[in-house]
Design a protein around this motif. Structure first.
Motif, short mmCIF file in Angstrom:
data_model
loop_
_atom_site.label_atom_id
_atom_site.label_comp_id
_atom_site.label_asym_id
_atom_site.label_seq_id
_atom_site.Cartn_x
_atom_site.Cartn_y
_atom_site.Cartn_z
N GLU A 1 29.95 41.74 47.69
CA GLU A 1 30.35 40.31 48.57
C GLU A 1 31.72 40.40 49.15
OE1 GLU A 1 30.03 37.28 45.42
OE2 GLU A 1 28.07 37.47 45.31
N PRO A 2 31.61 40.02 50.29
CA PRO A 2 32.86 40.21 51.46
C PRO A 2 33.95 39.38 50.88
CG PRO A 2 31.11 39.21 52.58
CD PRO A 2 30.50 39.65 51.24
N ASP A 3 33.52 38.20 50.05
CA ASP A 3 34.45 37.06 49.63
C ASP A 3 34.77 36.99 48.17
OD1 ASP A 3 32.16 35.97 49.55
OD2 ASP A 3 32.77 33.93 50.29
N MET A 4 34.83 38.20 47.40
CA MET A 4 34.60 38.22 46.23
C MET A 4 36.03 37.61 45.78
SD MET A 4 34.53 41.40 43.58
CE MET A 4 36.12 41.92 43.16
N LYS A 5 35.72 36.67 44.73
CA LYS A 5 37.12 36.14 44.14
C LYS A 5 37.36 36.35 42.76
CE LYS A 5 37.74 31.69 46.87
NZ LYS A 5 36.50 31.93 47.60
N ILE A 6 38.42 36.48 42.39
CA ILE A 6 38.58 36.47 40.67
C ILE A 6 38.04 35.39 40.08
CG2 ILE A 6 40.86 35.80 40.79
CD1 ILE A 6 41.51 37.75 38.57
N GLY A 7 37.43 35.38 39.21
CA GLY A 7 36.86 34.51 38.36
C GLY A 7 37.78 33.85 37.43
N ARG A 8 38.17 32.47 37.42
CA ARG A 8 39.39 31.75 36.89
C ARG A 8 38.89 30.42 36.58
NH1 ARG A 8 42.83 29.38 34.43
NH2 ARG A 8 45.04 30.06 34.40
N SER B 1 35.45 40.92 38.07
CA SER B 1 35.98 40.19 39.21
C SER B 1 37.53 40.28 39.61
CB SER B 1 35.61 38.66 38.96
OG SER B 1 36.50 38.15 38.25
N SER B 2 38.02 40.92 38.47
CA SER B 2 39.54 41.07 38.73
C SER B 2 39.71 42.55 39.50
CB SER B 2 40.16 41.34 37.21
OG SER B 2 39.61 42.68 36.49
N GLY B 3 38.57 43.42 39.80
CA GLY B 3 38.60 44.48 40.35
C GLY B 3 38.79 45.77 39.66
N CYS B 4 38.74 45.52 38.23
CA CYS B 4 38.94 46.79 37.33
C CYS B 4 37.74 47.66 37.43
CB CYS B 4 38.83 46.02 35.89
SG CYS B 4 37.25 45.44 35.27
N ASN B 5 37.78 49.05 36.96
CA ASN B 5 36.93 49.78 37.22
C ASN B 5 35.49 49.43 36.53
OD1 ASN B 5 36.20 51.70 34.63
ND2 ASN B 5 38.63 51.55 34.62
N PRO B 6 34.44 49.91 37.01
CA PRO B 6 33.34 49.31 36.58
C PRO B 6 32.90 49.84 35.07
CG PRO B 6 32.85 51.21 38.27
CD PRO B 6 34.26 50.85 38.20
N TYR B 7 33.44 51.18 34.83
CA TYR B 7 33.22 51.53 33.34
C TYR B 7 34.04 50.30 32.49
CZ TYR B 7 31.82 55.81 35.49
OH TYR B 7 31.47 56.77 36.22
N ALA B 8 35.02 49.68 32.57
CA ALA B 8 35.85 48.73 31.95
C ALA B 8 34.87 47.67 31.74
CB ALA B 8 37.27 48.79 32.54
N ALA B 9 34.50 47.17 33.05
CA ALA B 9 33.91 45.81 33.20
C ALA B 9 32.47 46.04 32.07
CB ALA B 9 33.36 45.77 34.30
N ILE B 10 31.88 47.23 32.38
CA ILE B 10 30.40 47.33 31.27
C ILE B 10 30.70 47.55 30.01
CG2 ILE B 10 28.41 49.07 30.86
CD1 ILE B 10 28.31 47.60 33.69
#
Ligand code: CMC
Length: 428
Positions: A401-408, A244-253
């Motif tokens: 999702e068009p309105d993706m928000k950072i999880g906080r 949700s921070s917009g980091c690259n997908p490899y980092a998220a996985i």
């Protein structure tokens, strides 16, 4: 639309919150306005009552013991589809027709190699590094090797990354294993199935012929289907939160893999085998069960219990059948007898009945892996290969999702109240 009224007994203020209706399962109160309207946060450690997102991917009903991927029951998928069809289903939303299936399989084969730089990466690890530690690092490093398609706002980039990840996971897993036994990593073969290739890359030796055993190939394929996705579990939620921070997908996985490693999650299959080895013999079962029921012992019956399934885990039933098939073909394992005895006792014992504790997916999977000569340290790695399809599908769903928000999330602060710093000399 139905609403639920929240009333603040102190101020008398009342606010209606909308109730969102699912296609299946429990309704959800949308509390988005709560903090603004009332100035309160909600408190729900462990997310016992919290739906963290909307999703169209997986549905599970803990009371009925039901698990659906994109609406299809897990039992039908395990019996009628292979793992790559299930990956396609999770990613694209429906099962592929023969032509789409062929194209998808070809694209997985095209992406299953890892660059030589990444192969050398493994040489940096100590020989006794845990394969999950190597896998977490190797997957995280993919963004350093494959950074040509990392625009997360581009659908094609996302899909290429998803296929790359699904394709490369068995190659990375096998490289982790080969490094741990001091053998050279094996290149994948184009003529083998997804799980056949994994077995080949793990168990073929230089200079020796290797035939993939069809029972092992099919058993792994079904296990991967059963492990492919499981709604908003800890590792999937980790992937979503990191992503949700917009980091690259490899980092998220990679974050998801790190989370999966814990014994309360994907590490449970490893813990089950260690537990069975520790019990050792059916004659020690009663003493072990007494420890499990003793609150002060800190011992749990690993492979039992689930946050959502409070009736039975449908995956455990399928796995128990495969376990018998695999052992019929590969030979008897006394640990199966031990596991069945533990299950028998637990299912008739009031401690487990009252707490609705049933065997979960991991109770029998370790015995299957063990029969296939997969070492205990690799069990969670196997889980990670399968779950990558679910993680990346959830990441894709969130990012599109068009309105993706950072999880906080917020917190209930219970630390010290404000105080002043005193000089070092004054501190005792
Ligand atoms: N053995 C003995 N007692 C247990 C067990 C167990 N495996 N699981 C839960 N309990 C008891 C627990 O002590 C508690 O008792 P009490 O109410 O008297 O305090 C009650 O059951 C509720 O437990 P909980 O820890 O509050 O339940 P949870 O929903 O937070 O935990 C769980 C779910 C899966 C973490 C837990 O059941 C567990 O630790 N199981 C063993 C590890 C395991 O097999 N994990 C794999 C899960 S499935 C694969 C995956 O999702 O990755």
């Amino acid at each position: 639309m139905a609403t639920i009224t929240f009333k603040d007994d102190v101020t008398g203020k009342a606010v209606q919150m909308p109730v969102l209706e699912p296609t299946h399962g429990q309704s959800v109160v949308d509390i988005g306005k709560l903090a603004k309207e009332f100035g309160y946060f909600t408190y729900d450690p462990g997310f016992m009552s919290t739906a963290s997102c909307q999703s169209t991917i997986t549905y599970l009903d803990g009371d009925k013991g039901e698990l659906l991927y994109r609406g299809y029951p897990i039992e039908q998928l395990a019996e009628q589809c292979n793992f790559l069809e299930v990956c396609y289903l999770l990613l694209y939303g429906d099962l592929p027709n023969p032509e789409k299936k062929k194209i998808f399989e070809e694209s997985i084969i095209r992406h299953d190699r890892i660059t030589e730089g990444l192969r050398r990466f493994f040489q940096g690890f100590n020989y006794d590094a845990h394969p999950m530690a190597m896998m977490t690092a190797a997957v995280s490093s993919l963004s350093a090797f494959y950074h040509d398609r990392l625009n997360i706002r581009d659908y094609e980039h996302r899909m290429v990354t998803a296929r790359r990840l699904i394709a490369k996971m068995p190659t990375i897993a096998a490289a982790c294993y080969k490094h741990s036994i001091g053998d050279p990593a094996v290149y994948p073969r184009d003529d083998l199935s997804y799980t056949g290739n994994l077995l080949y890359m793990m168990f073929s030796r230089p200079g020796k012929r290797y035939e993939v055993n069809p029972v092992a190939e099919r058993a792994l394929d079904v296990l991967f289907t059963l492990h492919a996705d499981h709604e908003q579990n800890a590792s999937t939620s980790t992937v979503r939160l990191a992503g949700s921070s917009g980091c690259n997908p490899y980092a998220a996985i990679a974050a998801g893999i790190a989370c999966l490693w814990g014994p309360a999650h994907g590490g449970a299959n490893e813990a089950v085998l260690r537990m069975l080895d520790q019990i050792g013999d059916v004659k020690n079962v009663d003493a072990f069960m007494a420890k499990v029921k003793d609150k002060n012992s800190g011992v749990r019956l690993m492979g039992f219990g689930h946050r959502v399934y409070k009736n039975f885990d449908p995956r455990a039933r399928i796995i128990k059948d495969i376990c018998h098939q695999v052992l019929d073909s590969f030979g008897h394992d006394p640990r199966l007898e031990l596991a069945m005895r533990l299950e028998e006792i637990a299912l008739s014992d009031s401690y487990f009945i009252e707490r609705k504790l049933y065997p979960n997916v991991d109770f029998y999977s370790g015995i299957i892996y063990s029969a296939l000569k997969i070492p205990v340290e690799m069990f969670t790695v196997m889980f990670a290969i399968a779950r990558t399809s679910g993680w990346i599908s959830h990441w894709m769903e969130m990012v599109s999702e068009p309105d993706m928000k950072i999880g906080r999330p917020r917190q209930l602060y219970v630390g010290p109240v404000q105080r002043n710093v005193i000089t070092l000399a004054q501190r005792t």
